[in-house]
Design a protein around this motif. Structure first.
Motif, PDB file in Angstrom:
ATOM      1  N   VAL A  61      -1.967   2.112  10.141  1.00  0.00           N
ATOM      2  CA  VAL A  61      -3.385   2.301  11.168  1.00  0.00           C
ATOM      3  C   VAL A  61      -4.489   1.688  10.044  1.00  0.00           C
ATOM      4  CG1 VAL A  61      -4.801   3.666  12.373  1.00  0.00           C
ATOM      5  CG2 VAL A  61      -2.837   4.410  11.842  1.00  0.00           C
ATOM      6  N   ASP A  62      -4.815   2.379   9.112  1.00  0.00           N
ATOM      7  CA  ASP A  62      -6.139   1.571   7.591  1.00  0.00           C
ATOM      8  C   ASP A  62      -5.967  -0.010   7.807  1.00  0.00           C
ATOM      9  OD1 ASP A  62      -6.356   4.020   7.540  1.00  0.00           O
ATOM     10  OD2 ASP A  62      -5.624   4.459   5.679  1.00  0.00           O
ATOM     11  N   ILE A  63      -5.038  -0.890   7.381  1.00  0.00           N
ATOM     12  CA  ILE A  63      -4.669  -1.904   7.270  1.00  0.00           C
ATOM     13  C   ILE A  63      -5.560  -3.080   8.303  1.00  0.00           C
ATOM     14  CG2 ILE A  63      -3.502  -3.802   6.006  1.00  0.00           C
ATOM     15  CD1 ILE A  63      -2.224  -2.000   4.154  1.00  0.00           C
ATOM     16  N   ARG A 102       1.234  -1.467  -0.348  1.00  0.00           N
ATOM     17  CA  ARG A 102       0.321   0.151  -0.142  1.00  0.00           C
ATOM     18  C   ARG A 102       0.437   0.948   0.287  1.00  0.00           C
ATOM     19  NH1 ARG A 102      -5.290   1.422   2.399  1.00  0.00           N
ATOM     20  NH2 ARG A 102      -5.085  -0.410   2.212  1.00  0.00           N
ATOM     21  N   SER A 103       2.205   1.477   0.560  1.00  0.00           N
ATOM     22  CA  SER A 103       2.804   2.482   0.263  1.00  0.00           C
ATOM     23  C   SER A 103       3.650   2.326  -0.616  1.00  0.00           C
ATOM     24  CB  SER A 103       4.062   2.046   1.718  1.00  0.00           C
ATOM     25  OG  SER A 103       2.964   1.799   2.727  1.00  0.00           O
ATOM     26  N   ARG A 127       2.932   7.781   3.753  1.00  0.00           N
ATOM     27  CA  ARG A 127       1.690   6.611   3.437  1.00  0.00           C
ATOM     28  C   ARG A 127       1.992   5.401   4.337  1.00  0.00           C
ATOM     29  NH1 ARG A 127       4.559   8.510  -1.453  1.00  0.00           N
ATOM     30  NH2 ARG A 127       5.858   6.070  -1.352  1.00  0.00           N
ATOM     31  N   ASP A 156      -0.188   5.871   7.408  1.00  0.00           N
ATOM     32  CA  ASP A 156      -1.734   5.750   6.670  1.00  0.00           C
ATOM     33  C   ASP A 156      -2.005   4.492   6.537  1.00  0.00           C
ATOM     34  OD1 ASP A 156      -1.473   7.985   7.343  1.00  0.00           O
ATOM     35  OD2 ASP A 156      -1.963   8.920   5.225  1.00  0.00           O
ATOM     36  N   ALA A 157      -0.860   3.731   5.819  1.00  0.00           N
ATOM     37  CA  ALA A 157      -1.353   1.960   5.929  1.00  0.00           C
ATOM     38  C   ALA A 157      -1.340   1.200   7.033  1.00  0.00           C
ATOM     39  CB  ALA A 157       0.082   1.611   4.356  1.00  0.00           C
ATOM     40  N   TYR A 199     -10.694 -11.032   5.564  1.00  0.00           N
ATOM     41  CA  TYR A 199      -9.921  -9.776   5.162  1.00  0.00           C
ATOM     42  C   TYR A 199      -8.673 -10.964   4.243  1.00  0.00           C
ATOM     43  CZ  TYR A 199      -7.434  -5.863   4.642  1.00  0.00           C
ATOM     44  OH  TYR A 199      -6.609  -4.784   4.516  1.00  0.00           O
ATOM     45  N   SER A 244      -7.038  -1.527  11.537  1.00  0.00           N
ATOM     46  CA  SER A 244      -8.089  -1.199  10.692  1.00  0.00           C
ATOM     47  C   SER A 244      -9.001  -1.827  10.356  1.00  0.00           C
ATOM     48  CB  SER A 244      -8.510   0.032  11.397  1.00  0.00           C
ATOM     49  OG  SER A 244      -7.151   1.419  12.221  1.00  0.00           O
ATOM     50  N   ALA A 245      -9.067  -1.955   9.334  1.00  0.00           N
ATOM     51  CA  ALA A 245      -9.871  -2.753   7.994  1.00  0.00           C
ATOM     52  C   ALA A 245     -10.358  -3.777   8.509  1.00  0.00           C
ATOM     53  CB  ALA A 245      -9.541  -2.574   7.352  1.00  0.00           C
TER      54      ALA A 245
END
Length: 278
Positions: A209-211, A184-185, A203, A206-207, A238, A213-214
Motif C-alpha cells: 500500500v505504501d509503495i 521493504r518487507s 510488513r 504495508d509495503a 519515483y 501510494s507513494a
C-alpha cells in the motif's frame, strides 16, 4: 511496465481532461491495436460518445461511455495516452486518435503495438475481456485489508515474487514494484508464501500500500527508456526512490552492507539485497 502507479497516473489525467468530453471523430492506424475487434468497430463504438468516467482495474483503463458501452485501454509495455491540441504534430507510432469536442486530440501511441484499445459491453465482460474479468484484488482501488493478504499467502507454497506478479491474485503489481515491496518487507523473492508468519505478512501489506501510494503521488516511475509518461507527456519521479530495482551492483541504501543482486528466472529479472532479504 507501466504498472499500477503509472496506469493510475494516466487514469487521473483522463479523469481531469477526457471525462465529460464528446469524441467527435476517430482515426485508427495500425489494426494490431484493435486486434480483438476491428478498426471499423472501434471507430463506430467511440464516435459521437461522451466519456462518463475514468476507472482502472489493475493495469487496465476502463472508461464508461454514454452509449452504454465502455472503452478499455491497455498500455502493456510501451503504450502511452497523450493529450494534444488539434493539429499538433503526432509522434511516430500514433495508432489511435480521438478528436474531442473542445478541439483537442487524445492519442494512443505504442511503438511495440502490444497495447490495445477496445470498445466492449460491460454486461459481457467475461466473454469479451476475460483477462479483466479474472483480475484479483486491486490494492488501491479495492478494499484490501491485512486479512485478505494473510489469506492469500497462507493458501499457496508458491514463491513470493511470482505470487505478487500473478494478476489473478493481486492486480497491478509488476516487476518493479514486486521487487521494491519484497525489499521493504525484508523477504527473499524465492521464499514460499505460506512459510511467512503474520508479522511478515503485515510488513508486506504495508509495503504494498505504501509503495504504490507513494509512487502514484510521484507520478509513477519513468525508466531510462522514457517510454512511460503521463497524459501531458511528463515523466514520473519515483524511480529516484527505488531501493533495489535497476540498482544491480550498488551498495544497499537500506542496510549499507549488502550489494544489490540481480537474478533472472523465466525471462524476468529480480533485484534484491541478500543481507536485508534473508
Amino acid at each position: 511496465m507501466p504498472e499500477l502507479p503509472e496506469v493510475e497516473t494516466v487514469r487521473r489525467g483522463l479523469d481531469r481532461h477526457l471525462v465529460g468530453r464528446r469524441i467527435t471523430r476517430v482515426e485508427v492506424g495500425r489494426e494490431r491495436v484493435v486486434r480483438r475487434t476491428s478498426r471499423e468497430e472501434l471507430i463506430a463504438g467511440l464516435t459521437d460518445t461522451v466519456v462518463l468516467a475514468a476507472d482502472r482495474r489493475g493495469k487496465y483503463l476502463l472508461c464508461p461511455l454514454d452509449s452504454g458501452e465502455s472503452m478499455m485501454i491497455h498500455l502493456r509495455m510501451t503504450g502511452q495516452v497523450l493529450l494534444a491540441e488539434g493539429g499538433a504534430v503526432r509522434p511516430p507510432h500514433t495508432h489511435v486518435v480521438m478528436h474531442l469536442d473542445d478541439g483537442r486530440e487524445a492519442w494512443f501511441v505504442d511503438p511495440r503495438t502490444f497495447g490495445e484499445v477496445v470498445v466492449f459491453d460491460p454486461d459481457l465482460i467475461e466473454e469479451q475481456l476475460p483477462g479483466v474479468a479474472a483480475l484479483g484484488v486491486d490494492p488501491i482501488a479495492d478494499e484490501f485489508p491485512r486479512t485478505e493478504l494473510r489469506r492469500i499467502v497462507r493458501s499457496t507454497s508458491r514463491a513470493l515474487k511470482p505470487l505478487l506478479l500473478d494478476q489473478h491474485v493481486i492486480a497491478g503489481i509488476g516487476n518493479i514494484y514486486a521487487d521494491e515491496v519484497l525489499h521493504r518487507s525484508r523477504l527473499r523473492p524465492d521464499r514460499a508464501a505460506n512459510s511467512i508468519d503474520a508479522p511478515a505478512t503485515w510488513r508486506m501489506h504495508d509495503a504494498i500500500v505504501d509503495i504504490l501510494s507513494a509512487s502514484i503521488a510521484a507520478g509513477g516511475s519513468t525508466l531510462g527508456d522514457n517510454q512511460y509518461v503521463d497524459l501531458m507527456g511528463q515523466s514520473g519521479s519515483y524511480q529516484d526512490d527505488h531501493r533495489v530495482y535497476g540498482r544491480t551492483g550498488e551498495r544497499c541504501s537500506t542496510c549499507g552492507r549488502g550489494w544489490i543482486r540481480r537474478t533472472v528466472s523465466g525471462g524476468r529479472s529480480t533485484h534484491f539485497c541478500p543481507v536485508c532479504q534473508r
